[in-house]
Design a protein around this motif. Structure first.
Motif, short mmCIF file in Angstrom:
data_model
loop_
_atom_site.label_atom_id
_atom_site.label_comp_id
_atom_site.label_asym_id
_atom_site.label_seq_id
_atom_site.Cartn_x
_atom_site.Cartn_y
_atom_site.Cartn_z
N ASP A 79 15.43 11.61 44.24
CA ASP A 79 15.12 11.03 45.54
C ASP A 79 16.26 11.26 46.54
O ASP A 79 16.12 11.00 47.73
N LEU A 80 17.38 11.79 46.04
CA LEU A 80 18.49 12.19 46.88
C LEU A 80 19.04 13.51 46.36
O LEU A 80 19.30 13.66 45.17
N VAL A 81 19.18 14.48 47.26
CA VAL A 81 19.76 15.78 46.91
C VAL A 81 20.94 16.03 47.81
O VAL A 81 20.85 15.85 49.03
N LEU A 82 22.06 16.42 47.22
CA LEU A 82 23.23 16.78 48.00
C LEU A 82 23.56 18.25 47.78
O LEU A 82 23.73 18.68 46.64
N LEU A 83 23.63 18.99 48.88
CA LEU A 83 24.07 20.38 48.84
C LEU A 83 25.58 20.41 49.10
O LEU A 83 26.02 20.09 50.20
N ALA A 84 26.33 20.77 48.08
CA ALA A 84 27.78 20.90 48.21
C ALA A 84 28.13 22.34 47.88
O ALA A 84 28.87 22.62 46.94
N ILE A 107 17.62 14.87 51.71
CA ILE A 107 18.54 15.96 51.43
C ILE A 107 19.69 15.91 52.44
O ILE A 107 19.45 15.77 53.63
N MET A 108 20.90 15.98 51.93
CA MET A 108 22.07 16.06 52.80
C MET A 108 22.94 17.24 52.38
O MET A 108 22.82 17.74 51.26
N ASP A 109 23.80 17.66 53.29
CA ASP A 109 24.81 18.65 52.94
C ASP A 109 26.17 18.07 53.30
O ASP A 109 26.26 16.96 53.83
N VAL A 110 27.23 18.82 52.99
CA VAL A 110 28.58 18.37 53.36
C VAL A 110 29.32 19.48 54.09
O VAL A 110 30.55 19.50 54.15
N GLY A 111 28.58 20.43 54.66
CA GLY A 111 29.19 21.58 55.31
C GLY A 111 29.95 21.22 56.57
O GLY A 111 29.55 20.31 57.32
N SER A 112 31.03 21.97 56.85
CA SER A 112 31.85 21.66 58.02
C SER A 112 31.42 22.42 59.27
O SER A 112 32.07 22.35 60.30
N THR A 115 25.57 23.95 63.28
CA THR A 115 24.54 24.72 63.96
C THR A 115 23.89 25.73 63.02
O THR A 115 22.66 25.87 62.97
N ASP A 116 24.72 26.44 62.26
CA ASP A 116 24.19 27.44 61.33
C ASP A 116 23.45 26.79 60.17
O ASP A 116 22.43 27.30 59.70
N VAL A 117 23.95 25.65 59.71
CA VAL A 117 23.31 24.95 58.60
C VAL A 117 21.92 24.46 59.01
O VAL A 117 20.95 24.58 58.24
N ILE A 118 21.81 23.94 60.23
CA ILE A 118 20.51 23.45 60.69
C ILE A 118 19.54 24.60 60.87
O ILE A 118 18.35 24.48 60.54
N GLN A 119 20.01 25.73 61.39
CA GLN A 119 19.13 26.88 61.52
C GLN A 119 18.65 27.35 60.15
O GLN A 119 17.48 27.72 59.97
N ALA A 120 19.55 27.34 59.18
CA ALA A 120 19.17 27.71 57.81
C ALA A 120 18.12 26.75 57.27
O ALA A 120 17.15 27.17 56.60
N ALA A 121 18.27 25.47 57.56
CA ALA A 121 17.31 24.47 57.08
C ALA A 121 15.95 24.65 57.76
O ALA A 121 14.90 24.50 57.12
N ARG A 122 15.95 24.97 59.05
CA ARG A 122 14.68 25.22 59.76
C ARG A 122 13.92 26.37 59.09
O ARG A 122 12.71 26.30 58.88
N PRO A 134 21.61 16.51 58.16
CA PRO A 134 22.86 17.26 58.14
C PRO A 134 24.05 16.31 58.26
O PRO A 134 24.07 15.42 59.12
N ALA A 135 25.04 16.50 57.39
CA ALA A 135 26.19 15.59 57.36
C ALA A 135 27.48 16.38 57.16
O ALA A 135 27.50 17.39 56.47
N HIS A 136 28.53 15.87 57.73
CA HIS A 136 29.86 16.45 57.52
C HIS A 136 30.87 15.33 57.30
O HIS A 136 31.35 14.71 58.25
N PRO A 137 31.20 15.03 56.04
CA PRO A 137 32.29 14.10 55.78
C PRO A 137 33.62 14.81 56.01
O PRO A 137 33.89 15.85 55.42
N ILE A 138 34.43 14.26 56.90
CA ILE A 138 35.70 14.90 57.25
C ILE A 138 36.75 14.43 56.25
O ILE A 138 37.50 13.47 56.48
N ALA A 139 36.75 15.09 55.12
CA ALA A 139 37.65 14.73 54.02
C ALA A 139 37.82 15.96 53.14
O ALA A 139 37.05 16.92 53.24
#
Length: 307
Positions: A79-84, A107-112, A115-122, A134-139
């Motif tokens: 029920d939760l997928v993380l793309l790392a 589905i979430m990602d952690v990419g920094s 714009t490119d990640v969202i286009q890929a998801a579309r 789309p998510a970016h944890p700054i860590a």
């Protein structure tokens, strides 16, 4: 939406996820799984990495509970997928799991880059784009690999969400609550504003640190010079020890914004160089004073007060 802080709001308490499908069991993904486990927010973690030895090591460390032989099987039943994964692998990874995606799967990602990640998801998810937050944890750390995974990596970190116009409201709220439960400060930005800001404060500084090391190594007495380097050089070049493959992908993915910020930097550097050539000590001191004062007053996560 250039910047927006997301407040907790009134919503039911976040319920534990039944299964996390972790695609990419390295530092970022492994730390996320450990953080969810520590917070009691996941019942089962199924993980997949391109390298079977990484997946096996993740299971041995307790980062994941079950090894999956493919991204598809890691996502099955989740029920939760993380793309790392590297940002360049986003489209192919999402395509590989697309037929399992439902509106109930977040589905979430952690990419920094975003714009490119969202286009890929579309391109990959099409009608199921609403499941993607789309998510970016700054860590992060200068070291990579699951062996460095840390349940506290994200505590106190900022997390930027860049939802699409089709991201389901319920998933956005759940993502916000999830990261807040891990001790993060959550903000929302447009992907374009995110990529411009991160090019300024992260991507270009990494490029400069790599370039500084390259500049020193290109000199015949590099070993002798480096033997004299002290804390200043250590602090300035610390991020130059980052994962080369990761930063190659980030710099290429966000090249327009990185090059734009590089032009701003070159202009500032050229102004300082001109003062040095002219022997303009007072002008140089004035510029250095402004920069020094701004750096002294700066605090992570804080915005400058506008007059």
């Amino acid at each position: 939406m250039p910047f927006q802080e997301l407040q907790p709001g009134l919503q039911p308490p976040l319920q534990p996820f039944e299964q996390l499908g972790l695609i990419g069991c390295g530092l970022m993904g492994g730390s996320f799984a450990l953080a969810l486990k520590k917070a009691g927010l996941v019942k089962r973690v199924v993980g997949y990495s391109k390298s079977p030895s990484t997946t096996e090591r993740a299971r041995q460390m307790g980062v994941i509970d079950v090894e999956a032989p493919s991204a598809l099987l890691a996502a099955a039943g989740a029920d939760l997928v993380l793309l790392a994964v590297p940002v360049a692998a986003t489209e192919a990874t999402l395509k590989s799991i697309k037929h399992l995606v439902t509106p109930n799967m977040m589905i979430m990602d952690v990419g920094s880059t975003k714009t490119d990640v969202i286009q890929a998801a579309r391109t990959a998810l099409r009608d199921q784009l609403g499941s993607f937050v789309p998510a970016h944890p700054i860590a992060g750390k200068e070291v990579a690999g699951v062996e460095h995974a840390d349940a506290n990596l994200y505590r106190g970190a900022q997390v930027v969400l860049t939802p699409t116009e089709r991201t389901l409201t319920a998933h956005l709220a759940k993502a916000r609550a999830l990261w807040q439960a891990l001790g993060c400060e959550v903000k929302a930005m447009s992907p374009e504003a995110h990529d411009s800001a991160l090019a300024t404060v992260s991507h270009l500084p990494h490029l400069l640190a790599f370039a500084m090391m390259q500049s020193v190594l290109g000199q015949p007495d590099a070993d002798e010079v480096l033997s004299l380097a002290g804390p200043g050089f250590r602090d300035f070049t610390r991020i130059g020890a980052g994962d080369p493959q990761l930063w190659r992908d980030v710099l290429l993915a966000n090249h327009e914004q990185v090059l734009a910020q590089s032009r701003h930097f070159r202009q500032a550097l050229e102004q300082l160089e001109a003062m040095i050539r002219a022997g303009d000590g007072q002008g140089l001191q004035d510029r250095l004073t402004l920069a020094s004062a701004a750096r002294s007053q700066w605090r992570m996560g804080a915005r400058r007060h506008q007059a």
